[in-house]
Scaffold this motif. Structure first.
Motif, PDB file in Angstrom:
ATOM      1  N   TYR A   5      74.645  13.162   3.610  1.00  0.00           N
ATOM      2  CA  TYR A   5      74.745  11.781   3.143  1.00  0.00           C
ATOM      3  C   TYR A   5      73.866  10.837   3.970  1.00  0.00           C
ATOM      4  CZ  TYR A   5      78.504  13.277   0.094  1.00  0.00           C
ATOM      5  OH  TYR A   5      79.217  13.909  -0.894  1.00  0.00           O
ATOM      6  N   ILE A  16      80.359   4.136  -5.256  1.00  0.00           N
ATOM      7  CA  ILE A  16      81.574   4.922  -5.521  1.00  0.00           C
ATOM      8  C   ILE A  16      82.759   3.989  -5.799  1.00  0.00           C
ATOM      9  CG2 ILE A  16      82.624   5.272  -3.212  1.00  0.00           C
ATOM     10  CD1 ILE A  16      82.746   8.312  -3.943  1.00  0.00           C
ATOM     11  N   TRP A  20      86.725   4.049  -8.094  1.00  0.00           N
ATOM     12  CA  TRP A  20      88.063   3.847  -7.541  1.00  0.00           C
ATOM     13  C   TRP A  20      88.906   2.861  -8.355  1.00  0.00           C
ATOM     14  CZ3 TRP A  20      90.990   6.582  -4.346  1.00  0.00           C
ATOM     15  CH2 TRP A  20      90.353   7.622  -3.662  1.00  0.00           C
ATOM     16  N   GLY A  45      87.503  13.889   4.414  1.00  0.00           N
ATOM     17  CA  GLY A  45      86.230  13.392   3.867  1.00  0.00           C
ATOM     18  C   GLY A  45      86.422  11.990   3.329  1.00  0.00           C
ATOM     19  N   CYS A  50      87.372   4.163   0.653  1.00  0.00           N
ATOM     20  CA  CYS A  50      87.991   3.634  -0.585  1.00  0.00           C
ATOM     21  C   CYS A  50      89.398   4.197  -0.754  1.00  0.00           C
ATOM     22  CB  CYS A  50      87.138   3.982  -1.806  1.00  0.00           C
ATOM     23  SG  CYS A  50      85.556   3.141  -1.821  1.00  0.00           S
ATOM     24  N   VAL A  67      89.230  11.576   8.322  1.00  0.00           N
ATOM     25  CA  VAL A  67      88.232  12.493   8.880  1.00  0.00           C
ATOM     26  C   VAL A  67      86.925  12.304   8.116  1.00  0.00           C
ATOM     27  CG1 VAL A  67      87.724  14.902   9.412  1.00  0.00           C
ATOM     28  CG2 VAL A  67      90.108  14.133   9.316  1.00  0.00           C
ATOM     29  N   PRO A  69      82.748  13.140   8.736  1.00  0.00           N
ATOM     30  CA  PRO A  69      81.674  13.596   9.627  1.00  0.00           C
ATOM     31  C   PRO A  69      80.331  12.874   9.470  1.00  0.00           C
ATOM     32  CG  PRO A  69      82.038  15.194   7.851  1.00  0.00           C
ATOM     33  CD  PRO A  69      83.074  14.126   7.687  1.00  0.00           C
ATOM     34  N   SER A  70      80.075  12.199   8.352  1.00  0.00           N
ATOM     35  CA  SER A  70      78.757  11.577   8.171  1.00  0.00           C
ATOM     36  C   SER A  70      78.694  10.258   8.938  1.00  0.00           C
ATOM     37  CB  SER A  70      78.510  11.302   6.681  1.00  0.00           C
ATOM     38  OG  SER A  70      77.461  10.360   6.535  1.00  0.00           O
ATOM     39  N   LEU A  73      78.434   7.041   6.647  1.00  0.00           N
ATOM     40  CA  LEU A  73      79.658   6.709   5.908  1.00  0.00           C
ATOM     41  C   LEU A  73      80.776   6.323   6.857  1.00  0.00           C
ATOM     42  CD1 LEU A  73      79.559   9.313   3.018  1.00  0.00           C
ATOM     43  CD2 LEU A  73      78.855   6.946   3.069  1.00  0.00           C
ATOM     44  N   ARG A  97      83.892  17.610  11.306  1.00  0.00           N
ATOM     45  CA  ARG A  97      84.144  18.207  10.000  1.00  0.00           C
ATOM     46  C   ARG A  97      85.618  18.608   9.970  1.00  0.00           C
ATOM     47  NH1 ARG A  97      79.491  19.967   7.479  1.00  0.00           N
ATOM     48  NH2 ARG A  97      80.466  21.844   6.682  1.00  0.00           N
ATOM     49  N   PHE A  98      86.195  18.662   8.769  1.00  0.00           N
ATOM     50  CA  PHE A  98      87.640  18.813   8.671  1.00  0.00           C
ATOM     51  C   PHE A  98      88.177  19.993   9.470  1.00  0.00           C
ATOM     52  CE2 PHE A  98      91.374  20.541   6.403  1.00  0.00           C
ATOM     53  CZ  PHE A  98      92.262  19.554   6.771  1.00  0.00           C
ATOM     54  N   MET A 113      89.854  13.476  -1.859  1.00  0.00           N
ATOM     55  CA  MET A 113      89.293  12.933  -3.098  1.00  0.00           C
ATOM     56  C   MET A 113      87.765  13.068  -3.092  1.00  0.00           C
ATOM     57  SD  MET A 113      91.791  12.032  -4.983  1.00  0.00           S
ATOM     58  CE  MET A 113      90.964  11.025  -6.200  1.00  0.00           C
ATOM     59  N   VAL A 115      85.848  15.576  -2.782  1.00  0.00           N
ATOM     60  CA  VAL A 115      85.315  16.297  -1.619  1.00  0.00           C
ATOM     61  C   VAL A 115      85.466  17.819  -1.692  1.00  0.00           C
ATOM     62  CG1 VAL A 115      87.447  16.097  -0.214  1.00  0.00           C
ATOM     63  CG2 VAL A 115      85.266  16.233   0.917  1.00  0.00           C
TER      64      VAL A 115
HETATM   65  C1  SAM Z   1      81.636  12.081  -2.373  1.00  0.00           C
HETATM   66  S1  SAM Z   1      82.142  11.626  -0.775  1.00  0.00           S
HETATM   67  C2  SAM Z   1      83.811  11.080  -1.103  1.00  0.00           C
HETATM   68  C3  SAM Z   1      84.311  10.070  -0.101  1.00  0.00           C
HETATM   69  C4  SAM Z   1      85.717   9.534  -0.347  1.00  0.00           C
HETATM   70  N1  SAM Z   1      86.717  10.572  -0.286  1.00  0.00           N
HETATM   71  C5  SAM Z   1      85.783   8.807  -1.672  1.00  0.00           C
HETATM   72  O1  SAM Z   1      86.223   9.423  -2.655  1.00  0.00           O
HETATM   73  O2  SAM Z   1      85.400   7.629  -1.726  1.00  0.00           O
HETATM   74  C6  SAM Z   1      82.434  13.195   0.033  1.00  0.00           C
HETATM   75  C7  SAM Z   1      82.735  13.041   1.505  1.00  0.00           C
HETATM   76  O3  SAM Z   1      83.111  14.296   2.063  1.00  0.00           O
HETATM   77  C8  SAM Z   1      82.582  14.351   3.373  1.00  0.00           C
HETATM   78  N2  SAM Z   1      82.500  15.758   3.819  1.00  0.00           N
HETATM   79  C9  SAM Z   1      81.595  16.701   3.500  1.00  0.00           C
HETATM   80  N3  SAM Z   1      81.852  17.850   4.148  1.00  0.00           N
HETATM   81  C10 SAM Z   1      82.971  17.638   4.897  1.00  0.00           C
HETATM   82  C11 SAM Z   1      83.734  18.435   5.806  1.00  0.00           C
HETATM   83  N4  SAM Z   1      83.393  19.701   6.074  1.00  0.00           N
HETATM   84  N5  SAM Z   1      84.800  17.860   6.402  1.00  0.00           N
HETATM   85  C12 SAM Z   1      85.153  16.586   6.130  1.00  0.00           C
HETATM   86  N6  SAM Z   1      84.465  15.788   5.285  1.00  0.00           N
HETATM   87  C13 SAM Z   1      83.393  16.305   4.681  1.00  0.00           C
HETATM   88  C14 SAM Z   1      81.225  13.687   3.249  1.00  0.00           C
HETATM   89  O4  SAM Z   1      80.677  13.294   4.499  1.00  0.00           O
HETATM   90  C15 SAM Z   1      81.558  12.535   2.306  1.00  0.00           C
HETATM   91  O5  SAM Z   1      81.985  11.392   2.999  1.00  0.00           O
END
Ligand code: SAM
Length: 246
Positions: A5, A16, A20, A45, A50, A67, A69-70, A73, A97-98, A113, A115
């Protein structure tokens, strides 16, 4: 860590947020009777927050661990949390990361959500195991499954457009199958001023496909069960402990 990201972070929150408008009320309905005294809540993630703010609004006594990681964001998430004194007191933001994060031992709720496709089948196996171990007896997980669930090409489609001041921000997405159970999403983010294109960024990431049936099977192995939520087009489900057979 490869931050998928990094290029798009500036665009994600504004583009996004419109989704929501529907996801927020559905998530609120799915969580409003959770008992936060059973343990903290994790937002897996959390992105720009949101979902975190929906959880905080509907469960005003809950402790939340978000949680994300980016770095880009997470900046948006931290800005949202720190702008509100009540959120600042009860939301902890973790940068790992999770599966690498130091999470509470007991959880009343986990939210994932938009993710789940970021996790490979072995990672999902570890996630269901971790949640089965730490969810409180009446705890639950809320997540959404996003289409497609089969490896098909998705033509380029504008998914979100938002005007901010004199500029218009637009996100479009297309996907190509890259295996039996994976797609690559190709995202393009554009900024216009009037008719002029003033910025264009591209990002891509692997998405692990997951059908509801496959998810049910994976969950059953961890003694968890799944229930659909309405409206069906949001692909949302609630996961709880499976009832033990007598
Ligand atoms: C499409 S975004 C969705 C963000 C938020 N949940 C929403 O719906 O507004 C996906 C998110 O998952 C995170 N993500 C990706 N791999 C991940 C991991 N291994 N552990 C935790 N988060 C992760 C990304 O950094 C990103 O913020």
């Amino acid at each position: 860590m490869n931050d998928e990201y990094a290029e798009s972070a500036e665009y994600i929150d504004i583009l996004i947020s419109p989704f929501w408008n529907d996801l927020g009320p559905a998530l609120a309905a799915a969580i409003k009777d959770v008992d936060p005294s059973d343990g903290p809540i994790i937002d897996i993630g959390a992105g720009s927050g949101c979902g975190t703010t929906v959880i905080a609004r509907y469960l005003p006594k809950a402790e939340i661990v978000a949680v994300e990681p980016s770095p880009g964001l997470r900046s948006a998430l931290l800005a949202k949390v720190s702008a509100d004194a009540a959120l600042r007191r009860r939301v902890t933001v973790l940068p790992e990361r999770f599966l690498e994060a130091d999470l509470p031992d007991r959880l009343s709720l986990a939210v994932a959500m938009n993710v789940i496709g970021h996790f490979s089948p072995p990672e999902r196996h570890r996630i269901w195991g971790l949640l089965a171990e730490r969810l409180a007896p009446n705890g639950r997980v809320v997540l959404n499954l996003q289409p497609p669930s089969e490896p098909i090409a998705v033509p380029d489609t504008v998914s979100s457009t938002v005007d901010v001041g004199r500029r218009r921000y637009e996100g479009s997405a297309r996907a190509e199958p890259t295996g039996d159970r994976t797609l690559t999403w190709y995202m393009t983010y554009r900024t216009y001023q009037g008719h002029d294109l003033v910025d264009e960024r591209r990002a891509s990431y692997t998405w692990h496909l997951l059908t509801e049936r496959q998810l049910r099977d994976e969950l059953a192995q961890a003694n968890l069960q799944l229930r659909h939520l309405e409206p069906a087009d949001l692909g949302m489900c609630v996961i709880t402990r499976a009832k033990t057979q007598r």
